[in-house]
Design a protein around this motif. Sequence first.
Motif, PDB file in Angstrom:
ATOM      1  N   ARG A 184      19.426  19.168 -54.482  1.00  0.00           N
ATOM      2  CA  ARG A 184      17.977  19.012 -54.698  1.00  0.00           C
ATOM      3  C   ARG A 184      17.384  20.280 -55.312  1.00  0.00           C
ATOM      4  O   ARG A 184      16.497  20.200 -56.166  1.00  0.00           O
ATOM      5  CB  ARG A 184      17.298  18.658 -53.370  1.00  0.00           C
ATOM      6  CG  ARG A 184      17.681  17.262 -52.921  1.00  0.00           C
ATOM      7  CD  ARG A 184      17.195  16.939 -51.527  1.00  0.00           C
ATOM      8  NE  ARG A 184      17.653  15.603 -51.157  1.00  0.00           N
ATOM      9  CZ  ARG A 184      17.434  15.029 -49.985  1.00  0.00           C
ATOM     10  NH1 ARG A 184      16.754  15.669 -49.050  1.00  0.00           N
ATOM     11  NH2 ARG A 184      17.885  13.815 -49.741  1.00  0.00           N
ATOM     12  N   GLU A 188      18.123  20.321 -58.921  1.00  0.00           N
ATOM     13  CA  GLU A 188      17.238  19.409 -59.657  1.00  0.00           C
ATOM     14  C   GLU A 188      15.817  19.988 -59.775  1.00  0.00           C
ATOM     15  O   GLU A 188      15.186  19.907 -60.827  1.00  0.00           O
ATOM     16  CB  GLU A 188      17.207  18.054 -58.937  1.00  0.00           C
ATOM     17  CG  GLU A 188      16.691  16.943 -59.817  1.00  0.00           C
ATOM     18  CD  GLU A 188      16.767  15.577 -59.131  1.00  0.00           C
ATOM     19  OE1 GLU A 188      17.549  15.399 -58.177  1.00  0.00           O
ATOM     20  OE2 GLU A 188      16.001  14.701 -59.567  1.00  0.00           O
ATOM     21  N   LEU A 189      15.348  20.596 -58.689  1.00  0.00           N
ATOM     22  CA  LEU A 189      13.979  21.137 -58.702  1.00  0.00           C
ATOM     23  C   LEU A 189      13.815  22.275 -59.700  1.00  0.00           C
ATOM     24  O   LEU A 189      12.823  22.345 -60.421  1.00  0.00           O
ATOM     25  CB  LEU A 189      13.612  21.680 -57.316  1.00  0.00           C
ATOM     26  CG  LEU A 189      13.099  20.719 -56.273  1.00  0.00           C
ATOM     27  CD1 LEU A 189      12.965  21.426 -54.929  1.00  0.00           C
ATOM     28  CD2 LEU A 189      11.743  20.150 -56.693  1.00  0.00           C
ATOM     29  N   TRP A 190      14.782  23.205 -59.679  1.00  0.00           N
ATOM     30  CA  TRP A 190      14.603  24.413 -60.493  1.00  0.00           C
ATOM     31  C   TRP A 190      15.512  24.466 -61.716  1.00  0.00           C
ATOM     32  O   TRP A 190      15.424  25.402 -62.498  1.00  0.00           O
ATOM     33  CB  TRP A 190      14.823  25.666 -59.631  1.00  0.00           C
ATOM     34  CG  TRP A 190      13.702  25.893 -58.652  1.00  0.00           C
ATOM     35  CD1 TRP A 190      12.454  26.361 -58.943  1.00  0.00           C
ATOM     36  CD2 TRP A 190      13.716  25.647 -57.239  1.00  0.00           C
ATOM     37  NE1 TRP A 190      11.692  26.429 -57.802  1.00  0.00           N
ATOM     38  CE2 TRP A 190      12.442  25.999 -56.733  1.00  0.00           C
ATOM     39  CE3 TRP A 190      14.675  25.174 -56.340  1.00  0.00           C
ATOM     40  CZ2 TRP A 190      12.113  25.888 -55.381  1.00  0.00           C
ATOM     41  CZ3 TRP A 190      14.343  25.074 -55.011  1.00  0.00           C
ATOM     42  CH2 TRP A 190      13.079  25.416 -54.547  1.00  0.00           C
ATOM     43  N   ALA A 245       8.753  25.091 -59.472  1.00  0.00           N
ATOM     44  CA  ALA A 245       9.420  23.785 -59.348  1.00  0.00           C
ATOM     45  C   ALA A 245       8.568  22.681 -59.963  1.00  0.00           C
ATOM     46  O   ALA A 245       9.081  21.741 -60.573  1.00  0.00           O
ATOM     47  CB  ALA A 245       9.701  23.474 -57.874  1.00  0.00           C
ATOM     48  N   ALA A 246       7.254  22.806 -59.802  1.00  0.00           N
ATOM     49  CA  ALA A 246       6.344  21.762 -60.298  1.00  0.00           C
ATOM     50  C   ALA A 246       5.980  21.967 -61.764  1.00  0.00           C
ATOM     51  O   ALA A 246       5.254  21.152 -62.343  1.00  0.00           O
ATOM     52  CB  ALA A 246       5.079  21.737 -59.448  1.00  0.00           C
ATOM     53  N   ILE A 298       6.627  26.157 -51.675  1.00  0.00           N
ATOM     54  CA  ILE A 298       7.541  25.009 -51.736  1.00  0.00           C
ATOM     55  C   ILE A 298       7.554  24.207 -50.426  1.00  0.00           C
ATOM     56  O   ILE A 298       8.057  23.084 -50.381  1.00  0.00           O
ATOM     57  CB  ILE A 298       8.977  25.459 -52.143  1.00  0.00           C
ATOM     58  CG1 ILE A 298       9.849  24.277 -52.557  1.00  0.00           C
ATOM     59  CG2 ILE A 298       9.650  26.233 -51.039  1.00  0.00           C
ATOM     60  CD1 ILE A 298       9.439  23.601 -53.827  1.00  0.00           C
ATOM     61  N   PHE A 325      12.901  20.157 -49.928  1.00  0.00           N
ATOM     62  CA  PHE A 325      13.188  20.039 -51.368  1.00  0.00           C
ATOM     63  C   PHE A 325      13.082  18.573 -51.790  1.00  0.00           C
ATOM     64  O   PHE A 325      12.603  18.262 -52.889  1.00  0.00           O
ATOM     65  CB  PHE A 325      14.590  20.573 -51.700  1.00  0.00           C
ATOM     66  CG  PHE A 325      14.783  22.059 -51.466  1.00  0.00           C
ATOM     67  CD1 PHE A 325      13.699  22.904 -51.302  1.00  0.00           C
ATOM     68  CD2 PHE A 325      16.064  22.599 -51.417  1.00  0.00           C
ATOM     69  CE1 PHE A 325      13.876  24.271 -51.091  1.00  0.00           C
ATOM     70  CE2 PHE A 325      16.253  23.962 -51.216  1.00  0.00           C
ATOM     71  CZ  PHE A 325      15.159  24.796 -51.043  1.00  0.00           C
ATOM     72  N   ALA A 337       9.606  17.793 -52.326  1.00  0.00           N
ATOM     73  CA  ALA A 337       9.075  18.416 -53.549  1.00  0.00           C
ATOM     74  C   ALA A 337       9.543  17.679 -54.812  1.00  0.00           C
ATOM     75  O   ALA A 337       8.958  17.860 -55.888  1.00  0.00           O
ATOM     76  CB  ALA A 337       9.480  19.885 -53.614  1.00  0.00           C
ATOM     77  N   LEU A 338      10.608  16.884 -54.685  1.00  0.00           N
ATOM     78  CA  LEU A 338      11.050  16.092 -55.844  1.00  0.00           C
ATOM     79  C   LEU A 338      10.174  14.866 -56.064  1.00  0.00           C
ATOM     80  O   LEU A 338      10.217  14.235 -57.121  1.00  0.00           O
ATOM     81  CB  LEU A 338      12.513  15.657 -55.661  1.00  0.00           C
ATOM     82  CG  LEU A 338      13.537  16.766 -55.911  1.00  0.00           C
ATOM     83  CD1 LEU A 338      14.918  16.348 -55.407  1.00  0.00           C
ATOM     84  CD2 LEU A 338      13.590  17.123 -57.402  1.00  0.00           C
ATOM     85  N   GLU A 367       3.933  17.615 -57.753  1.00  0.00           N
ATOM     86  CA  GLU A 367       3.367  18.273 -58.950  1.00  0.00           C
ATOM     87  C   GLU A 367       1.840  18.330 -58.833  1.00  0.00           C
ATOM     88  O   GLU A 367       1.218  19.354 -59.134  1.00  0.00           O
ATOM     89  CB  GLU A 367       3.788  17.495 -60.194  1.00  0.00           C
ATOM     90  CG  GLU A 367       3.570  18.269 -61.462  1.00  0.00           C
ATOM     91  CD  GLU A 367       4.089  17.492 -62.670  1.00  0.00           C
ATOM     92  OE1 GLU A 367       5.197  16.928 -62.591  1.00  0.00           O
ATOM     93  OE2 GLU A 367       3.362  17.451 -63.672  1.00  0.00           O
TER      94      GLU A 367
END
Length: 415
Positions: A79, A82-84, A208-209, A230, A272, A275-276, A281
């Motif tokens: 995750r 994928e986020l960063w 991340a967003a 986060i 995480f 946050a995905l 966002e």
Amino acid sequence: MTYDTVRETDPAVADALEGERARQNDTLAMIASENHVSEAVMEAQSSELTNKYAEGYPGERYYGGCEYADDVEELAIERAQELWGADHVNVQPHSGSQANMGVYLAVLDPGDKILSLDLTHGGHLSHGHPANFAGQVYEVEQYEVDAETGYIDYEGLADHAEEFDPDIIVSGYSAYPREVDFERIQETADAADAYHLADIAHITGLVAAGVHESPVGVADFVTGSTHKTIRAGRGGIIMCEEEYADDVDAAVFPGSQGGPLMHNVAGKAVGFGEALDPEFEAYAEQTVANAKALGDRLQEHGLDLVSDGTDNHLVLVDLRPSHPDTTGKAVEEALEDAGIVLNANTVPGETRSAFNPSGIRAGTPALTTRGFDEDACREVADLIYDVVDAPGDEDVVAKVGDRVDELTDEYTLYE
Ligand code: DSN
């Protein structure tokens, strides 16, 4: 979440835990590095994984019984990738400071040179303060923000790097309200043949967003903490390209840590995952919009903001121009009496001590989690200003406290 079982066996600790929940519910958390995690993250953090030793990494542990530890760590890593968008991620550092230690240990030898931002200009202890291991093990020189603008003095940094010849340049800050130009710092690092560590502890969620430029793929190493913007619970993280993966992993374990805190790694995985979700966002965008609204209103009241504003989740107020006889500590304490919790902070060109500095730092990540929008943050700015202007006036503090009570009732938090 209840503490009924703790209460049965340990009422004193249950009192403290319930007291802390009530404190968070009933006050406005504006310490820029704090946030409120979800019940799901807290549940994961209080899981049976707290019992488990899992030294090593997924699939290569020094203990048996690690199949579920492997599962959560793999989920946290995937995750985070994928986020960063990072090639390699280590989710085991216990904190952002431990993450920085891991990077130093991976590529520096004792006595090597670190060039980092001065603490009073917005840097962090682990970037080389003399009271921290980093300042004791390595040779450290520090750059500053421009005295006039409050922005990073990128030219001064480049000159300093040429002169000092550092082994690593640290970017990323704890009390810097502006967007960081990571590419420009990378150019300086390249010219100095130095590594570049970008510590994005404060802005992990914003990066991340996509609401702050990302240093991933730019800097050699990116570190962060996982509990600030986060909202994934307490801990640290290191990201790097594959070529540094083995050195970084070895520096974290066994280099500087033993068993990872697998319950916290589970919290990271859950946070995480949250946050995905596309909603994150919007949360990050609102956090930044809220900080801008807060800062603009404080300026309308005549307060001086370092750098004249903000691009991120925090504002830094220099009290000296508007309230030369008022210290950050006096304001911090009076605001806390009114239920607004932020911190006194040093400001560039600080003339007082770190214990009783000339500024206050205020952030919007936690208010935004509670549902505050720009209008609500403007009102919070009004409340902050009332106290800044009269920190010793008990009537003012009480009146602000009454309004904080109404706001915390309206924007509920934990059951
Ligand atoms: N102590 C944190 C902060 O308040 O910025 C950084 O680790």
